[in-house]
Design an enzyme around this catalytic site. Structure first.
Site, PDB file in Angstrom:
ATOM      1  N   CYS A 163       3.092   8.521   1.486  1.00 33.28           N
ATOM      2  CA  CYS A 163       3.536   7.583   2.514  1.00 33.28           C
ATOM      3  C   CYS A 163       3.842   6.253   1.824  1.00 33.28           C
ATOM      4  CB  CYS A 163       2.437   7.431   3.555  1.00 33.28           C
ATOM      5  SG  CYS A 163       2.847   6.240   4.825  1.00 33.28           S
ATOM      6  N   CYS A 183      -2.228   5.763   9.781  1.00 34.77           N
ATOM      7  CA  CYS A 183      -1.047   5.090  10.341  1.00 34.77           C
ATOM      8  C   CYS A 183      -1.440   3.813  11.036  1.00 34.77           C
ATOM      9  CB  CYS A 183      -0.398   5.956  11.407  1.00 34.77           C
ATOM     10  SG  CYS A 183       0.483   7.326  10.777  1.00 34.77           S
ATOM     11  N   LEU A 186       8.676   6.349  19.354  1.00 34.74           N
ATOM     12  CA  LEU A 186       8.996   6.183  20.780  1.00 34.74           C
ATOM     13  C   LEU A 186       7.877   5.405  21.480  1.00 34.74           C
ATOM     14  CD1 LEU A 186      10.930   6.945  23.110  1.00 34.74           C
ATOM     15  CD2 LEU A 186       9.605   9.061  23.375  1.00 34.74           C
ATOM     16  N   CYS A 238      -0.340  -2.185  15.927  1.00 37.59           N
ATOM     17  CA  CYS A 238      -0.209  -1.923  14.491  1.00 37.59           C
ATOM     18  C   CYS A 238      -0.772  -3.087  13.677  1.00 37.59           C
ATOM     19  CB  CYS A 238       1.259  -1.716  14.161  1.00 37.59           C
ATOM     20  SG  CYS A 238       1.598  -1.578  12.397  1.00 37.59           S
ATOM     21  N   GLU A 276       0.821  -1.204   0.000  1.00 32.76           N
ATOM     22  CA  GLU A 276       0.000   0.000   0.000  1.00 32.76           C
ATOM     23  C   GLU A 276       0.853   1.250   0.000  1.00 32.76           C
ATOM     24  OE1 GLU A 276      -2.964  -0.249   3.014  1.00 32.76           O
ATOM     25  OE2 GLU A 276      -3.675  -2.132   2.175  1.00 32.76           O
ATOM     26  N   CYS A 311       4.818  -4.776  16.830  1.00 35.21           N
ATOM     27  CA  CYS A 311       4.174  -3.756  17.674  1.00 35.21           C
ATOM     28  C   CYS A 311       2.703  -4.120  17.877  1.00 35.21           C
ATOM     29  CB  CYS A 311       4.296  -2.383  17.039  1.00 35.21           C
ATOM     30  SG  CYS A 311       6.003  -1.913  16.735  1.00 35.21           S
ATOM     31  N   CYS A 359       5.580  -6.667   8.032  1.00 35.83           N
ATOM     32  CA  CYS A 359       6.631  -6.141   8.913  1.00 35.83           C
ATOM     33  C   CYS A 359       6.965  -7.193   9.964  1.00 35.83           C
ATOM     34  CB  CYS A 359       6.165  -4.860   9.595  1.00 35.83           C
ATOM     35  SG  CYS A 359       7.442  -4.133  10.663  1.00 35.83           S
TER      36      CYS A 359
END
Ligand code: SAH
Ligand code: SF4
Length: 352
Positions: free
Chosen positions: A108, A337, A220, A122, A95, A119, A115
């Protein structure tokens, strides 16, 4: 040079010496013509490269793909955001998102299919890693979106962020090669490209040594070690204290500063105490903070904090460090995001 699997061999992603090699036995000037068509004029179709002889165009069409992905689907959000679902040569999809705003346009881009960093907030993480993208596949996302939306590289409004699918520092050679093409050949200033990382410390150090590199943003997302471990298990390998140390050592250039991103998760990392700890962590660093309230998704166990909570957090951080709130873009089309998980239109109907 990065060896490219023959399946992914394409003009987009090659530098000039590679293209000269690839078009042999044609003379080098043919390579230069194609190079200019593709990267400078953004003519992404052999049929429109009219200064090449027809027979050569035919041969190249068969032997040397340009490497422009096929647009599988495009989703247009009510806020102007466009999400592209793109087919790669091996049938995998990724994407790319265009976010037009009043004062700038941001593309983006993805750096991996899926990935490997796990996390907990996500959606991309749920896919795991399928593979790295080639330099060509990274550059092609930009060329395609620029061409479709008539965006020009020299335009100060155009910004690129490596914040789509994937952890760019785990695909650093391809990301760097793509950066060199995007800056040196296509003409986008390095300061208009930002790479976001979950904090792969040794690779941050490698990136810092590069002459041509994007700006660095660090996700972070937590204010102390145990909290970060819980939501970003990679912290077990790369501890928060070491990450902050690496940020302090990072060789910032004149008029460059680090960006810290912080996803606010309701009742997890969004308290005033967290905000104060963040300020302490960042003490003395030349940086800014981008806050983003969680974009929810199926399979994500966290909630989105209230606007008041977010405002309170921002107020505390802003007393010491420039701190901005990133508005969610394209939530209605799953383009925001952390929402990139190749949702097709059918899935959108199911979750929407
Ligand atoms: N892998 C890189 C870049 C892609 S993620 C990284 O993690 O930095 C881009 C940004 O989206 C990161 O700052 C990440 O923390 C954030 N993000 C991930 N999931 C999110 C979600 N559900 N809501 C809001 N932001 C999210
Ligand atoms: Fe990967 Fe970034 Fe998502 Fe973490 S936030 S899983 S590093 S894409």
């Amino acid at each position: 040079m990065n060896a490219v699997n023959p399946q992914f061999r394409s003009v987009i992603g090659m530098d000039l010496p590679e293209l000269e090699q690839a078009v042999k036995p044609e003379p080098a000037y043919r390579a230069r013509q194609i190079f200019e068509y593709v990267y400078t004029k953004r003519i992404l179709d052999y049929d429109r490269m009219t200064s090449l002889p027809a027979a050569l165009r035919q041969r190249l069409k068969a032997d040397l793909p340009l490497g422009l992905p096929n647009v599988n689907q495009r989703f247009d959000s009510s806020d102007g955001t466009r999400r592209y679902l793109l087919d790669m040569a091996d049938g995998r999809t990724i994407e790319t998102v265009l976010m037009p705003q009043d004062d700038r346009d941001t593309i983006c881009i993805s750096s991996q299919v899926g990935c490997p960093v796990d996390c907990k907030f996500c959606l991309t993480a749920l896919m795991g890693l399928e593979r790295n993208l080639t330099a060509g596949e990274i550059v092609a996302q930009v060329l395609l979106v620029m061409e479709h939306n008539e965006l020009a590289p020299g335009d100060r409004r155009l910004n690129l962020v490596l914040m789509g699918m994937g952890e760019p520092l785990l695909n650093l050679p391809n990301v760097l090669k793509a950066t060199r093409l995007l800056t040196g050949v296509i003409g986008i200033a390095p300061k208009r490209i930002t790479l976001s990382t979950s904090g792969i410390i040794p690779k941050m150090e490698e990136l810092g040594k590069e002459a041509i590199r994007p700006r660095l943003a660090i996700s972070l997302n937590a204010s102390y070690e145990a909290q970060r471990r819980e939501i970003m298990p990679i912290t077990k390998k790369y501890h928060l204290a070491d990450l902050m140390e690496a940020c302090r050592r990072y060789p910032l250039r004149k008029d460059e500063r680090l960006t810290f991103e912080y996803v606010l998760l309701k009742d997890v990392n969004d308290s005033d105490e967290d905000a104060r700890r963040v300020v302490q962590l960042l003490g003395g660093l030349n940086c800014k903070v981008n806050l983003i309230a969680l974009n929810p998704g199926p399979g994500i166990a966290y909630g989105t904090p209230t606007e008041e909570r977010v405002a309170s957090f921002q107020r505390i951080v802003r007393e010491q460090v420039p701190c901005y709130l990133r508005k969610p873009r394209g939530r209605d089309i799953y383009a925001a995001c952390g929402q990139l998980k190749r949702m097709s239109s059918q899935e959108l109907v199911t979750v929407g």
